[in-house]
Each structure stands twice: as C-alpha cells, then as structure tokens.
Design a protein around this motif. Structure first.
Motif, PDB file in Angstrom:
ATOM      1  N   ARG A 295       0.826  -1.210   0.000  1.00 40.61           N
ATOM      2  CA  ARG A 295       0.000   0.000   0.000  1.00 40.61           C
ATOM      3  C   ARG A 295       0.863   1.263   0.000  1.00 40.61           C
ATOM      4  N   PHE A 296       1.961   1.265   0.759  1.00 45.28           N
ATOM      5  CA  PHE A 296       2.826   2.447   0.766  1.00 45.28           C
ATOM      6  C   PHE A 296       3.614   2.568  -0.539  1.00 45.28           C
TER       7      PHE A 296
ATOM      8  N   ASP B 125       2.375   1.805  -3.449  1.00 41.26           N
ATOM      9  CA  ASP B 125       1.392   2.450  -4.326  1.00 41.26           C
ATOM     10  C   ASP B 125       1.226   3.929  -3.967  1.00 41.26           C
ATOM     11  N   GLU B 126       1.236   4.240  -2.682  1.00 40.84           N
ATOM     12  CA  GLU B 126       1.055   5.627  -2.250  1.00 40.84           C
ATOM     13  C   GLU B 126       2.190   6.514  -2.753  1.00 40.84           C
TER      14      GLU B 126
ATOM     15  N   GLN C  92      -2.725   7.311   9.238  1.00 39.29           N
ATOM     16  CA  GLN C  92      -3.899   6.456   9.000  1.00 39.29           C
ATOM     17  C   GLN C  92      -3.540   4.978   9.072  1.00 39.29           C
TER      18      GLN C  92
ATOM     19  N   GLN D  30       1.793   7.035  -6.450  1.00 42.68           N
ATOM     20  CA  GLN D  30       0.735   7.989  -6.761  1.00 42.68           C
ATOM     21  C   GLN D  30       1.172   9.425  -6.485  1.00 42.68           C
ATOM     22  N   LEU D  31       1.874   9.634  -5.383  1.00 46.72           N
ATOM     23  CA  LEU D  31       2.370  10.977  -5.076  1.00 46.72           C
ATOM     24  C   LEU D  31       3.394  11.434  -6.113  1.00 46.72           C
TER      25      LEU D  31
ATOM     26  N   SER E 236       5.433  16.575  -1.131  1.00 46.94           N
ATOM     27  CA  SER E 236       4.545  15.440  -0.885  1.00 46.94           C
ATOM     28  C   SER E 236       4.621  14.943   0.555  1.00 46.94           C
TER      29      SER E 236
ATOM     30  N   LYS F 163      -0.916   9.719   5.507  1.00 49.55           N
ATOM     31  CA  LYS F 163      -1.097   8.293   5.226  1.00 49.55           C
ATOM     32  C   LYS F 163      -0.444   7.441   6.327  1.00 49.55           C
TER      33      LYS F 163
ATOM     34  N   ALA G 283       1.249  14.879   2.694  1.00 51.18           N
ATOM     35  CA  ALA G 283       0.318  13.823   2.280  1.00 51.18           C
ATOM     36  C   ALA G 283       0.808  12.454   2.744  1.00 51.18           C
ATOM     37  N   LEU G 284       2.110  12.230   2.676  1.00 47.80           N
ATOM     38  CA  LEU G 284       2.655  10.953   3.117  1.00 47.80           C
ATOM     39  C   LEU G 284       2.547  10.819   4.636  1.00 47.80           C
TER      40      LEU G 284
END
Length: 424
Positions: free
Chosen positions: A51-52, A54-55, A421, A58-59, A411, A418, A414-415
C-alpha cells in the motif's frame, strides 16, 4: 539457519517452512499461538508495504503532472558515463588519535575538469567493502567528482569473515557507531592535507557530499548533524516484536555505548545521498528534525534489512531539510544478490513467484539520481534540476517492470497523513 535454508531450497518443491524445519539441525519447539500472531503481523507488514509503495507512486505521479514538461530524450543520459573518465588509487591511512588503520579507495576524473572539483565520501554498508561500490564511484568520477570510499574495519567484510571463521563473536564492533563517522571526517582531513600538493588546490574540501549505504547511511547522517537519541532508541527497542524491523537488530546494539552526547557534525558536509539507511530509531524525531542540509533518501520496496515502511518513509516526513527527496525503487532488495554466493542465490530462486530487478537497472536508477543530486547541491549546476523531478524518475523507468518513484518535500504532508492512517 543459513545451512537449513540452503538445504531446504535444494529439496524437491523448493523452500517452504516445512522443508526448512526438516533441515534445521536441532529440535524445535513451536509456540503455535505466537506463530499465528507472528503470521498475522507479517501479512500486515506485507500489505502495508504494497500500500505504501502504491502511495509513493501515486504521489510521484501527482508531482510529475504538475511539473513543466521536459523532453528528457534530448538531455544528457545520466545513466551513461560522463565525459571525464576515471582513474583510481588506494591510500593506506593511520589515525593516530584512535590507533586506527584503514584504507581508502580514491576515484578521480582521468581528465581534470575546469574549476573546483567537488568531493564525495562514500561509506559502505555492514559486512561490505569499499570495492563493492566501485561502479558508483567510477560513474561519479566520470562526471568530474573526486570520490573517496573508506574501509570501516570494525564492520566490514573482514569483520564478517572473522565471525564466520570463529575469530570474533560479533558481526560488527559497537565502537563502529563512533568510528564510522569519524572515519569520514578523517578522510576529509587527509584530502585537505593533500590538496595543495597533490591536487594543486583544485579540490573543493569545504563543500563536500557524503553518500552511504545501510550502516553507511547512518554514518552519513551522523556527520550531517543528526545526533543519537538514546531515549527514543531504548523505547523502540523495548517494543514487542521490534525485530520485525530487521534493522533494529543493528540499531539496538547502540544501547551498549556509554550514554553521553555524541556529536559527529562536520561543517564541511553540505549534502548527503543515502541508500537504504539505518536511521529511524537511533536518531528519533528530535534528531532527524535537526538535519537541515539537502538529502536524497533511497529506499527499496523489497528491502528486508531496512524495511522502507519502518525506516525511510517515517524518516522522510520527519527530516528538517526543506530540500529532501525520497526515491523508491520497486523490487530493490537492499543488496545486489548477484554478488552473493550460490547457496543464498538458490534460496532466492526457490521462493515461488519471487523476481528481482536486474542489478544493472538499479545501478542505472542510482547513478542517474546521485549524479543529478550532487551536480545541483555540490557544483551548483541548475541545469541538472530537471533530473530531480518526479517526471524524470518516470522517464527512467518507463519501459521497466520495476519502476522508480521520486517525491520531494511537497509530498511530505500527504505521506505523513497516510502514515497516521496506517501506522506500521
């Protein structure tokens, strides 16, 4: 464990938990309840890693969409050697103040460029050698840098061999947390001493770059001004199953050092580029926030030694420098497994579905990014700034299965959200 892994990998059907247990040389008693808990934790880590990954991708894509359009095909190809060539030499040094002997591999341009020549010190990883990073040094030297790679004798290949041959009880000496950064400063002192006579004063020894891999990344960050935070390290080491972050097996050894303030800051260091660095717990938030110079932080999505969700990602969002970059190479697994003996290679080959990027691809990614970073932050050449954009990482990996993603400080927020979360 190593023998059991290799023997199990040679069994029909390859490596499995059952074949490993069968080949283990002593009886094993298994706590089934903890095995179930551990299995769930490992699945969670694998899921978070995906998931990270992909994160970050995406960033990186978002940053690329906001950047000016650049036709990189018309710019110099930083994956290729530069115009100056290289030549190398070995220096044998002795630091009398520490009674420490070590050698340094020095790579310099074969054709000396005009003006001052920037200096880069490269610190190798645990159980490694300066020569293991020769291709990196050759590449940078061909672009007009002088690159010095010191041996760290208490944590190098020789020390690992001493352990395997029964001459030492440790894979590295605790004193290496102190000696590694001091080795870097001593090499800079030596370059400064030789500069007037051997280099005609052309070396720029007041604006220096430091690069490092793994344990060498720790050393680079230490000389860049990041202090050890023993309180944070002790708290992290006491957490249940902290060993799931494999690098804690190294970091927690620093708790055996005398508790005092260690400051290895070298004011000559103006930029650092570190790959798979060991850093998060030993420095802590308070320490990482003190890093104010430009940094390129490299990570690999397959790294089992310094897992990027535990080490590089949380460090990136904490580091105090406004000029920071995180480069994530998909499939990069901390070391070049093509240099490992055939037994370990057999273990890797026996894992179903596991494929790794070629060492040449990772070299291309790292050589291009390191060259651009040091051209900008040591030589001050603004023409290389487009290469420090997310769109350049996308260009480098456009036809590759294993991609390179690059994000900058913009970025970071935003990271961080995440991370909050999905706290690993």
């Amino acid at each position: 464990m190593r023998s059991a892994l290799i023997l199990a990998a040679e069994e029909p059907g390859g490596l499995s938990l059952l074949s490993f247990l069968r080949k283990f040389p002593t009886d094993i008693h298994i706590d089934a309840q903890n095995v179930v808990r551990l299995s769930a934790a490992l699945r969670h880590i694998v899921d978070l890693t995906a998931r990270f990954t992909d994160e970050v991708k995406q960033l990186s894509a978002k940053e690329a969409s906001q950047e000016p359009v650049v036709d990189f095909a018309k710019l110099p190809d930083l994956r290729q050697p530069g115009p100056y060539g290289f030549e190398s030499a070995r220096w044998d040094l002795f630091d009398r103040s520490r009674n420490r002997r070590f050698y340094v591999m020095v790579y310099r341009p074969a054709t000396w460029p005009a003006g001052k020549v920037p200096v880069i010190i490269f610190s190798h990883g645990l159980a490694s050698r300066p020569e293991d990073f020769a291709t990196r040094a050759e590449h940078l030297a061909s672009y007009g840098f002088l690159v010095a790679l010191p041996q760290h004798p208490g944590s190098d290949f020789g020390q690992a061999q001493a352990l395997l041959n029964g001459f030492s009880r440790d894979v590295f000496l605790i004193s290496e947390f102190i000696d590694r950064p001091k080795d870097i400063s001593f090499v800079l002192d030596e370059l400064q001493r030789r500069n007037p006579s051997e280099f005609k004063g052309q070396l720029d020894v007041e604006s220096v770059g430091v690069a490092g891999h793994s344990f060498g990344g720790y050393a680079a960050m230490a000389v860049a001004g990041v202090p050890i935070d023993f309180n944070n390290l002790e708290a992290d080491c006491k957490q249940e199953w902290s060993f799931l972050n494999t690098s804690m097996l190294l970091q927690c050894r620093a708790l055996d050092l005398p508790r005092q303030t260690y400051r290895f800051t070298d004011s000559r260091v103006k930029a650092i580029a570190v790959g798979n660095p060991v850093n998060k717990s030993i420095f802590g938030r308070a320490g990482l926030e003190q890093l104010k110079i430009p940094i390129l932080l490299g990570a690999g999505s397959y790294d089992p030694a310094t897992p990027f969700i535990f080490e590089q990602v949380p460090s990136f969002v904490t580091i105090g420098s406004p000029e920071r970059y995180l480069a994530l190479a998909e499939g990069q697994a901390h070391v070049d497994f093509s240099q490992i003996d055939a037994g370990i290679t057999n273990v890797i080959d026996a894992v179903p579905g596991l494929t790794l990027p070629s060492p040449d691809l990772i070299d291309n990614y790292v050589n291009a990014m390191f060259t651009a970073f040091f051209q900008v932050y040591l030589r001050g050449d603004a023409s290389y700034r487009p290469f420090l954009q997310a769109s350049y990482a996308a260009y480098l990996s456009r036809d590759q299965e294993f991609k390179l993603a690059l994000i900058s400080a913009q970025s970071s927020a935003a990271l961080r959200r995440k991370l909050e979360q999905m706290q690993p």
